[in-house]
Enzyme design. Structure first.
Site, mmCIF file in Angstrom:
data_model
loop_
_atom_site.group_PDB
_atom_site.id
_atom_site.type_symbol
_atom_site.label_atom_id
_atom_site.label_comp_id
_atom_site.label_asym_id
_atom_site.label_seq_id
_atom_site.Cartn_x
_atom_site.Cartn_y
_atom_site.Cartn_z
ATOM 1 N N SER A 230 0.845 -1.186 0.000
ATOM 2 C CA SER A 230 0.000 0.000 0.000
ATOM 3 C C SER A 230 0.884 1.241 0.000
ATOM 4 C CB SER A 230 -0.905 0.005 1.239
ATOM 5 O OG SER A 230 -1.599 1.232 1.329
ATOM 6 N N GLY B 94 -0.366 4.368 0.139
ATOM 7 C CA GLY B 94 -1.194 5.475 0.609
ATOM 8 C C GLY B 94 -2.010 6.079 -0.519
ATOM 9 N N ALA B 95 -1.992 7.402 -0.616
ATOM 10 C CA ALA B 95 -2.774 8.099 -1.625
ATOM 11 C C ALA B 95 -2.288 7.815 -3.042
ATOM 12 C CB ALA B 95 -2.723 9.600 -1.369
ATOM 13 N N GLY C 43 -1.709 4.834 -4.354
ATOM 14 C CA GLY C 43 -2.206 3.597 -4.908
ATOM 15 C C GLY C 43 -1.601 2.368 -4.266
ATOM 16 N N GLY D 208 -6.431 -0.277 5.011
ATOM 17 C CA GLY D 208 -5.533 -1.324 4.538
ATOM 18 C C GLY D 208 -6.099 -2.716 4.757
ATOM 19 N N ASP D 209 -6.842 -2.881 5.840
ATOM 20 C CA ASP D 209 -7.467 -4.175 6.126
ATOM 21 C C ASP D 209 -8.578 -4.464 5.121
ATOM 22 O OD1 ASP D 209 -5.813 -4.076 8.403
ATOM 23 O OD2 ASP D 209 -7.374 -3.013 9.514
#
Length: 315
Positions: A220, A222-223, A225, A251-252
């Site tokens: 991940s 974050g913003a 992608g 994230g989960d």
């Protein structure tokens, strides 16, 4: 069926505040309590998508009883392992601009017997599972190699393992070859011991984790992608987000979407991104239902933008 393992679950209390002022008496505009912990959140997202899930978690005290009841209300079967200590309570403060302040409790210390009881609960439910998702920090009393032991035992039983943890627990588990590891960009940088400032840096770090044992890496960013690196190649995907309301559990939700879509390949990555984008637009740690998803908005590519700078580099 997706079996989740959360060795340090929680009750998550979220308060939405008009502003955060130290030393003041604050009145919440809204508040809620949700069952929490990374694996628990994966189960909640899987259940919201209409799939069967069983949540293995140590539970103790009235907090543990409430956690079990809340999960049952969501249609989630709980394989609770009784422990002497009380299940922890975490608090999240949300400001109007989306800024989050989190206070996470340590949780109970598990005895060697309790730790073995959790592993036994996983063994008992593993034969019915398509995936086992092992998620979150380890509570006091569990050594860093506890996840490695879980991966080894589960692989001997023929199960597929997705691992979402960090630090020494992640490093120790890599040698057992988890089928998927899911670090965020900070955890990825920590695992390889160097800063990451571009998508290309993240790709190289993910390839390094594969070289150290992980069969695939779902990272991940974050913003920016998400990145999937596996034997078939590397894939990158993004989705637009209108308003970030809370990133707790996003994230989960992504991992749940990934596993529910098969846990491999571009299709699973697109599902992961759609679930993550939907989750950040919901209050607290709410998990997205199918109606919240916008799969058509996901932009997926096998051409990873190596020179693209990360909005939030890991330093």
């Amino acid at each position: 069926m997706i079996l989740t393992v959360t060795p340090n679950p929680s009750l998550d209390r979220t308060y939405e505040l008009p502003g955060l002022t130290r030393g003041a008496v604050l009145r919440a505009a809204a508040d809620r309590v949700d069952p929490g912990g990374k694996g628990v959140n994966v189960s909640r997202a899987v259940a919201a998508a209409g799939h069967r899930t069983v949540a293995v978690a140590p539970t103790g005290g009235p907090e543990g009883a409430l956690l079990t009841r809340l999960l049952g209300d969501l249609g989630i079967e709980v394989a609770g392992v009784p422990v002497a200590g009380n299940t922890r309570v975490n608090v999240t403060l949300v400001e109007p601009d989306g800024t989050l302040t989190k206070v996470n409790a340590a949780g109970p210390e598990l005895s060697p017997t309790e730790a073995e009881d959790v592993l036994e609960a996983v063994r008992a439910h593993a034969p019915a599972a398509d995936w086992i998702a092992c998620c979150g920090s380890l509570p006091r009393g569990l050594p860093p190699r506890w996840y490695a032991e879980l991966v080894e035992r589960s692989h001997r039983a023929g199960a597929r393992i997705a691992l979402d943890t960090s630090g020494a627990a992640l490093i120790a588990a890599l040698e057992q070859g988890p089928d998927v590891v899911k670090p965020n960009v900070q955890e990825l940088a920590e695992a390889v011991g160097r800063p990451l400032s571009t998508v290309g840096d993240a790709l190289k770090a993910a390839e390094e984790l594969r070289g150290r044992g992980a069969q695939s890496v779902l990272a991940s960013l974050g913003a920016d992608g998400q990145l999937l690196v596996e034997a078939s190649g590397a894939y990158f995907a993004t989705a637009p987000v209108a308003v970030v309301r809370s990133n707790v559990g996003a994230g989960d939700a992504s991992l749940a979407g990934f596993l529910a879509a098969g846990g491999r390949g571009p299709k699973a990555l697109a599902s992961a991104v759609a679930h993550g984008a939907a989750a950040v637009q919901l209050a607290g740690s709410l998990m997205p239902a199918p109606a919240d998803l916008d799969p058509a908005s996901v932009v997926l590519s096998g051409d990873v933008p190596l020179d693209r700078a990360l909005t939030e580099p890991a330093l």
